[in-house]
Design a protein around this motif. Structure first.
Motif, PDB file in Angstrom:
ATOM      1  N   ALA A   1       2.861  -5.509   8.913  1.00  0.00           N
ATOM      2  CA  ALA A   1       2.847  -4.071   9.208  1.00  0.00           C
ATOM      3  C   ALA A   1       2.504  -3.210   7.992  1.00  0.00           C
ATOM      4  CB  ALA A   1       4.208  -3.650   9.752  1.00  0.00           C
ATOM      5  N   HIS A   2       2.681  -3.760   6.789  1.00  0.00           N
ATOM      6  CA  HIS A   2       2.445  -3.014   5.543  1.00  0.00           C
ATOM      7  C   HIS A   2       1.545  -3.850   4.641  1.00  0.00           C
ATOM      8  CE1 HIS A   2       6.330  -1.701   7.181  1.00  0.00           C
ATOM      9  NE2 HIS A   2       5.942  -0.506   6.775  1.00  0.00           N
ATOM     10  N   LYS A   3       0.337  -3.368   4.414  1.00  0.00           N
ATOM     11  CA  LYS A   3      -0.687  -4.137   3.701  1.00  0.00           C
ATOM     12  C   LYS A   3      -0.347  -4.380   2.223  1.00  0.00           C
ATOM     13  CE  LYS A   3      -5.549  -4.090   2.494  1.00  0.00           C
ATOM     14  NZ  LYS A   3      -6.723  -3.258   2.352  1.00  0.00           N
ATOM     15  N   PRO A   4      -0.325  -5.649   1.803  1.00  0.00           N
ATOM     16  CA  PRO A   4      -0.127  -5.954   0.380  1.00  0.00           C
ATOM     17  C   PRO A   4      -1.424  -5.730  -0.397  1.00  0.00           C
ATOM     18  CG  PRO A   4      -0.181  -7.975   1.672  1.00  0.00           C
ATOM     19  CD  PRO A   4      -0.334  -6.839   2.630  1.00  0.00           C
ATOM     20  N   LEU A   5      -1.294  -5.145  -1.595  1.00  0.00           N
ATOM     21  CA  LEU A   5      -2.459  -4.844  -2.422  1.00  0.00           C
ATOM     22  C   LEU A   5      -2.695  -5.870  -3.516  1.00  0.00           C
ATOM     23  CD1 LEU A   5      -1.962  -0.998  -2.868  1.00  0.00           C
ATOM     24  CD2 LEU A   5      -3.433  -2.181  -1.226  1.00  0.00           C
ATOM     25  N   GLN A   6      -1.605  -6.298  -4.164  1.00  0.00           N
ATOM     26  CA  GLN A   6      -1.752  -7.239  -5.273  1.00  0.00           C
ATOM     27  C   GLN A   6      -0.443  -7.939  -5.571  1.00  0.00           C
ATOM     28  OE1 GLN A   6      -2.704  -4.186  -8.279  1.00  0.00           O
ATOM     29  NE2 GLN A   6      -1.024  -4.996  -9.486  1.00  0.00           N
ATOM     30  N   ILE A   7      -0.561  -9.047  -6.288  1.00  0.00           N
ATOM     31  CA  ILE A   7       0.614  -9.761  -6.788  1.00  0.00           C
ATOM     32  C   ILE A   7       1.048  -9.024  -8.050  1.00  0.00           C
ATOM     33  CG2 ILE A   7       1.483 -11.930  -7.710  1.00  0.00           C
ATOM     34  CD1 ILE A   7      -0.886 -13.285  -6.099  1.00  0.00           C
ATOM     35  N   ALA A   8       2.292  -8.576  -8.070  1.00  0.00           N
ATOM     36  CA  ALA A   8       2.781  -7.773  -9.192  1.00  0.00           C
ATOM     37  C   ALA A   8       3.680  -8.569 -10.139  1.00  0.00           C
ATOM     38  CB  ALA A   8       3.547  -6.563  -8.655  1.00  0.00           C
ATOM     39  N   TYR A   9       4.234  -9.685  -9.661  1.00  0.00           N
ATOM     40  CA  TYR A   9       5.219 -10.428 -10.465  1.00  0.00           C
ATOM     41  C   TYR A   9       5.261 -11.867  -9.967  1.00  0.00           C
ATOM     42  CZ  TYR A   9       9.938 -11.867 -11.969  1.00  0.00           C
ATOM     43  OH  TYR A   9      11.013 -12.535 -12.508  1.00  0.00           O
TER      44      TYR A   9
ATOM     45  N   GLU B   1       0.801  -1.227   0.000  1.00  0.00           N
ATOM     46  CA  GLU B   1       0.000   0.000   0.000  1.00  0.00           C
ATOM     47  C   GLU B   1       0.836   1.281   0.000  1.00  0.00           C
ATOM     48  OE1 GLU B   1      -2.594   0.124   3.395  1.00  0.00           O
ATOM     49  OE2 GLU B   1      -0.952  -0.145   4.812  1.00  0.00           O
ATOM     50  N   ASN B   2       2.040   1.242   0.534  1.00  0.00           N
ATOM     51  CA  ASN B   2       2.898   2.427   0.564  1.00  0.00           C
ATOM     52  C   ASN B   2       3.735   2.583  -0.708  1.00  0.00           C
ATOM     53  OD1 ASN B   2       4.855   0.469   0.856  1.00  0.00           O
ATOM     54  ND2 ASN B   2       5.506   1.086   2.894  1.00  0.00           N
ATOM     55  N   GLY B   3       3.483   1.737  -1.711  1.00  0.00           N
ATOM     56  CA  GLY B   3       4.221   1.811  -2.973  1.00  0.00           C
ATOM     57  C   GLY B   3       5.457   0.930  -3.013  1.00  0.00           C
ATOM     58  N   ALA B   4       5.781   0.310  -1.897  1.00  0.00           N
ATOM     59  CA  ALA B   4       6.940  -0.581  -1.840  1.00  0.00           C
ATOM     60  C   ALA B   4       6.618  -1.891  -2.548  1.00  0.00           C
ATOM     61  CB  ALA B   4       7.319  -0.850  -0.378  1.00  0.00           C
ATOM     62  N   LEU B   5       7.644  -2.673  -2.770  1.00  0.00           N
ATOM     63  CA  LEU B   5       7.488  -4.010  -3.344  1.00  0.00           C
ATOM     64  C   LEU B   5       8.089  -5.016  -2.378  1.00  0.00           C
ATOM     65  CD1 LEU B   5       8.533  -3.088  -6.965  1.00  0.00           C
ATOM     66  CD2 LEU B   5       6.248  -3.831  -6.265  1.00  0.00           C
ATOM     67  N   TYR B   6       7.367  -6.079  -2.114  1.00  0.00           N
ATOM     68  CA  TYR B   6       7.843  -7.155  -1.246  1.00  0.00           C
ATOM     69  C   TYR B   6       8.147  -8.359  -2.123  1.00  0.00           C
ATOM     70  CZ  TYR B   6       7.961 -10.931   2.112  1.00  0.00           C
ATOM     71  OH  TYR B   6       8.361 -12.011   2.848  1.00  0.00           O
ATOM     72  N   CYS B   7       9.292  -8.984  -1.913  1.00  0.00           N
ATOM     73  CA  CYS B   7       9.697 -10.140  -2.710  1.00  0.00           C
ATOM     74  C   CYS B   7       9.830 -11.372  -1.819  1.00  0.00           C
ATOM     75  CB  CYS B   7      11.031  -9.848  -3.398  1.00  0.00           C
ATOM     76  SG  CYS B   7      11.559 -11.152  -4.526  1.00  0.00           S
ATOM     77  N   GLY B   8       9.369 -12.510  -2.338  1.00  0.00           N
ATOM     78  CA  GLY B   8       9.501 -13.762  -1.610  1.00  0.00           C
ATOM     79  C   GLY B   8       9.454 -14.937  -2.560  1.00  0.00           C
ATOM     80  N   TYR B   9       9.481 -16.147  -1.992  1.00  0.00           N
ATOM     81  CA  TYR B   9       9.338 -17.355  -2.799  1.00  0.00           C
ATOM     82  C   TYR B   9       8.357 -18.283  -2.100  1.00  0.00           C
ATOM     83  CZ  TYR B   9      12.068 -20.150   0.437  1.00  0.00           C
ATOM     84  OH  TYR B   9      12.484 -20.808   1.561  1.00  0.00           O
ATOM     85  N   THR B  10       7.746 -19.174  -2.867  1.00  0.00           N
ATOM     86  CA  THR B  10       6.737 -20.081  -2.329  1.00  0.00           C
ATOM     87  C   THR B  10       6.489 -21.214  -3.296  1.00  0.00           C
ATOM     88  OG1 THR B  10       4.468 -20.187  -1.439  1.00  0.00           O
ATOM     89  CG2 THR B  10       4.814 -18.785  -3.360  1.00  0.00           C
ATOM     90  N   ASP B  11       5.706 -22.188  -2.861  1.00  0.00           N
ATOM     91  CA  ASP B  11       5.263 -23.247  -3.777  1.00  0.00           C
ATOM     92  C   ASP B  11       3.787 -23.057  -4.135  1.00  0.00           C
ATOM     93  OD1 ASP B  11       4.116 -23.952  -1.381  1.00  0.00           O
ATOM     94  OD2 ASP B  11       4.844 -26.007  -1.382  1.00  0.00           O
ATOM     95  N   ASP B  12       3.153 -22.001  -3.591  1.00  0.00           N
ATOM     96  CA  ASP B  12       1.748 -21.715  -3.881  1.00  0.00           C
ATOM     97  C   ASP B  12       1.514 -20.206  -3.726  1.00  0.00           C
ATOM     98  OD1 ASP B  12      -1.054 -21.317  -3.787  1.00  0.00           O
ATOM     99  OD2 ASP B  12      -1.384 -23.296  -2.918  1.00  0.00           O
TER     100      ASP B  12
ATOM    101  N   ALA C   1      -2.038 -15.434   2.897  1.00  0.00           N
ATOM    102  CA  ALA C   1      -1.372 -15.393   4.201  1.00  0.00           C
ATOM    103  C   ALA C   1      -0.830 -13.987   4.472  1.00  0.00           C
ATOM    104  CB  ALA C   1      -0.245 -16.427   4.262  1.00  0.00           C
ATOM    105  N   HIS C   2      -0.225 -13.373   3.463  1.00  0.00           N
ATOM    106  CA  HIS C   2       0.284 -12.005   3.628  1.00  0.00           C
ATOM    107  C   HIS C   2      -0.866 -11.047   3.949  1.00  0.00           C
ATOM    108  CE1 HIS C   2       4.490 -12.499   2.603  1.00  0.00           C
ATOM    109  NE2 HIS C   2       4.189 -13.118   1.473  1.00  0.00           N
ATOM    110  N   VAL C   3      -1.953 -11.140   3.210  1.00  0.00           N
ATOM    111  CA  VAL C   3      -3.103 -10.250   3.405  1.00  0.00           C
ATOM    112  C   VAL C   3      -3.691 -10.414   4.808  1.00  0.00           C
ATOM    113  CG1 VAL C   3      -5.469  -9.757   2.633  1.00  0.00           C
ATOM    114  CG2 VAL C   3      -3.645 -10.039   0.955  1.00  0.00           C
ATOM    115  N   SER C   4      -3.714 -11.649   5.302  1.00  0.00           N
ATOM    116  CA  SER C   4      -4.288 -11.907   6.625  1.00  0.00           C
ATOM    117  C   SER C   4      -3.334 -11.550   7.766  1.00  0.00           C
ATOM    118  CB  SER C   4      -4.698 -13.379   6.742  1.00  0.00           C
ATOM    119  OG  SER C   4      -3.552 -14.197   6.856  1.00  0.00           O
ATOM    120  N   GLY C   5      -2.109 -11.109   7.424  1.00  0.00           N
ATOM    121  CA  GLY C   5      -1.141 -10.728   8.456  1.00  0.00           C
ATOM    122  C   GLY C   5      -0.301 -11.879   8.964  1.00  0.00           C
TER     123      GLY C   5
END
Length: 90
Positions: free
Chosen positions: A45-53, A15-26, A33-37
């Protein structure tokens, strides 16, 4: 016999314009999980809005290496990567 499980490196628009990067199998499960905190300390602490990549890999190791590579990029370079892959427009 080799597993057909896939691994993914992903970036989320925060939501603050930042990008969060991670890895997963799903990716969808992880995004929920990110959206639910419950996904990561940062996204709690920083709400994710959408999957960008999203990029698919055959092994967890490859996905983790790509995560490290992306985390080393500048914000502008991450935006360029998202645009280049044409996964999502920010």
């Amino acid at each position: 016999m080799e597993s057909e499980k896939k691994y993914y490196t992903y970036m989320l628009l925060i939501e603050n314009g930042a990008l969060y990067c991670g890895y997963t199998d799903d990716v969808e499960r992880r995004f929920k999980a990110h959206v639910s905190g419950k996904g990561a300390k940062y996204t709690k602490a920083h709400k994710p809005l959408q999957i960008a990549y999203v990029k698919e890999f055959e092994t967890k190791s490859e996905a983790m290496k790509e995560e490290c590579r992306i985390k080393a990029l500048t914000h502008s370079q991450k935006l360029e990567l998202i645009e280049k892959e044409n996964i999502s427009s920010l």
